[in-house]
Enzyme design. Structure first.
Site, PDB file in Angstrom:
ATOM      1  N   ARG A   1      -3.482   3.792  -2.190  1.00 51.20           N
ATOM      2  CA  ARG A   1      -4.449   2.604  -1.905  1.00 51.20           C
ATOM      3  C   ARG A   1      -5.724   3.042  -1.319  1.00 51.20           C
ATOM      4  O   ARG A   1      -5.881   3.985  -0.309  1.00 51.20           O
ATOM      5  CB  ARG A   1      -3.734   1.833  -0.700  1.00 51.20           C
ATOM      6  CG  ARG A   1      -4.387   0.928   0.085  1.00 51.20           C
ATOM      7  CD  ARG A   1      -3.666   0.335   1.242  1.00 51.20           C
ATOM      8  NE  ARG A   1      -4.256  -0.726   2.090  1.00 51.20           N
ATOM      9  CZ  ARG A   1      -5.230  -0.482   2.659  1.00 51.20           C
ATOM     10  NH1 ARG A   1      -5.553   0.699   3.131  1.00 51.20           N
ATOM     11  NH2 ARG A   1      -5.815  -1.606   3.332  1.00 51.20           N
TER      12      ARG A   1
ATOM     13  N   LYS B   1      -9.534   8.082   5.708  1.00 51.90           N
ATOM     14  CA  LYS B   1      -8.850   7.917   7.119  1.00 51.90           C
ATOM     15  C   LYS B   1      -9.469   8.652   7.956  1.00 51.90           C
ATOM     16  O   LYS B   1     -10.084   9.973   7.342  1.00 51.90           O
ATOM     17  CB  LYS B   1      -7.449   7.823   6.961  1.00 51.90           C
ATOM     18  CG  LYS B   1      -7.038   6.562   6.622  1.00 51.90           C
ATOM     19  CD  LYS B   1      -5.383   6.177   6.767  1.00 51.90           C
ATOM     20  CE  LYS B   1      -5.312   4.609   6.456  1.00 51.90           C
ATOM     21  NZ  LYS B   1      -3.851   4.492   6.294  1.00 51.90           N
TER      22      LYS B   1
HETATM   23  C1  7PJ Z   1      -2.650   1.091   5.063  1.00 55.86           C
HETATM   24  C2  7PJ Z   1      -2.346  -0.263   4.856  1.00 55.86           C
HETATM   25  C3  7PJ Z   1      -1.642   2.145   4.543  1.00 55.86           C
HETATM   26  C4  7PJ Z   1      -0.445   0.217   3.634  1.00 55.86           C
HETATM   27  C5  7PJ Z   1      -4.257   0.025   6.309  1.00 55.86           C
HETATM   28  C6  7PJ Z   1      -7.155   1.723   6.586  1.00 55.86           C
HETATM   29  C7  7PJ Z   1      -6.301   1.063   7.476  1.00 55.86           C
HETATM   30  N1  7PJ Z   1      -1.308  -0.815   4.204  1.00 55.86           N
HETATM   31  N2  7PJ Z   1      -3.311  -1.011   5.402  1.00 55.86           N
HETATM   32  N3  7PJ Z   1      -0.734   1.501   4.089  1.00 55.86           N
HETATM   33  N4  7PJ Z   1      -3.823   1.135   5.899  1.00 55.86           N
HETATM   34  N5  7PJ Z   1       0.680  -0.270   2.893  1.00 55.86           N
HETATM   35  O1  7PJ Z   1      -7.399   1.401   5.313  1.00 55.86           O
HETATM   36  O2  7PJ Z   1      -8.020   2.522   7.227  1.00 55.86           O
HETATM   37  O3  7PJ Z   1      -1.767   3.351   4.941  1.00 55.86           O
HETATM   38  S1  7PJ Z   1      -5.517  -0.590   6.930  1.00 55.86           S
END
Ligand code: 7PJ
Length: 280
Positions: free
Chosen positions: A259, A225
């Site tokens: 994640r 990020k």
């Molecule tokens: C997240 C997500 C996060 C959860 C994305 C990216 C943006 N779902 N989906 N938490 N981020 N739960 O991966 O840069 O931080 S998309």
């Protein structure tokens, strides 16, 4: 039995006493190929298989980018991206599949196709989302966001980011429980980068133990990020080491699911963390 580390997701139950890796599977049209839908399905399925062999405990499948300024995708387009991938993976891998969506219709169809977790950056606030999620036995990730993906990074403002995020997550947790959803189906996520400046992200990372006091496991998404880019000064494809640092810090501070894009490296890093956390 109520146990704050037990996570029920569909036919799976994960013991989140130790940290697990959620691998990111983006299903977006392949701009370098004219193979169309079949090609993007094949690419996503192949990538997902690789992430499982690398040790992903969960796969998070998404068909709409939620990065700042990303163009929204229609319901039909999102369905046609993610459903074939979920159907294929449900038949061949033995880890819970998560659907990254805020659209109730996508939640329903994804669960029918075999998804075991609903990962919603809008925390089931869309009309009909709670009913869609309540219907089966899917796990649910509730994430905090200030604003919308289109506007969230314009002027994020908080008086006390940790308390505001905590209050929001508590309220959503209570609302879901009132709708009949068992707490053991829910994990919570402070939503790094979603309507937050660097100071807010750092404050939340530091305060993960405080968020754990809500009584549910925490999911953290910091992989590649822009907050990491700001700290390290690197482009998005050069953020592996910063992302590993973020995963290790998150897990040391009590996060149960990270994640990430880079599964193999993160699995190894978390093995070291888990060895320390379970010592003695
Ligand atoms: C997240 C997500 C996060 C959860 C994305 C990216 C943006 N779902 N989906 N938490 N981020 N739960 O991966 O840069 O931080 S998309």
């Amino acid at each position: 039995m109520t146990n704050s580390t037990n996570f029920i997701c569909g036919r799976y139950q994960l013991d989140l006493a130790q940290a697990h890796v959620m691998g990111i599977v983006n299903v977006t049209p392949d701009s370098f190929s004219d193979g169309g839908r079949y090609a993007s399905t094949e690419l996503a399925v192949a990538h997902a298989r690789k992430l499982v062999t690398e040790g992903a405990a969960i796969l998070d499948i998404g068909g709409e980018s939620t990065r700042p300024n990303a163009t929204p995708v229609s319901l039909d387009e999102e369905l046609s991206r993610v459903i074939p991938v979920i159907e294929r993976l449900a038949a061949e891998v033995d880890v819970p599949l998560s659907i990254d969506t805020y659209k109730p219709a996508v939640m329903r169809e994804a669960v029918n196709a075999g998804a075991a977790i609903i990962n919603d950056i809008r925390a089931l606030q869309e009309p009909g989302a709670i009913d869609a999620a309540a219907a089966g036995n899917a796990g649910i990730c509730l994430m905090h966001m200030q604003g919308t993906p289109q506007t969230m990074q314009l002027e994020p403002h908080y008086d006390d980011v940790v308390q505001e995020v905590k209050r929001f997550l508590l309220k959503r947790l209570q609302t879901l429980q009132q709708a009949g959803i068992a707490a053991e189906r829910i994990v919570l996520d402070p939503g790094f980068g979603f309507g937050k400046r660097t100071v807010h992200n750092i404050a939340l990372l530091e305060a993960l133990p405080e968020l754990l006091s809500l009584g549910r496991p925490l999911l953290v998404g910091l992989s590649r990020k822009s907050i990491l880019g700001q700290i390290v000064g690197s482009d998005v494809d050069q953020r592996l080491h910063a992302s590993l640092a973020a995963s290790v810090i998150s897990a040391m501070k009590g996060a149960s699911i990270v994640r990430v894009h880079d599964v193999k490296a993160t699995v190894d890093a978390l093995k070291v963390v888990n060895a320390v956390l379970t010592h003695g």
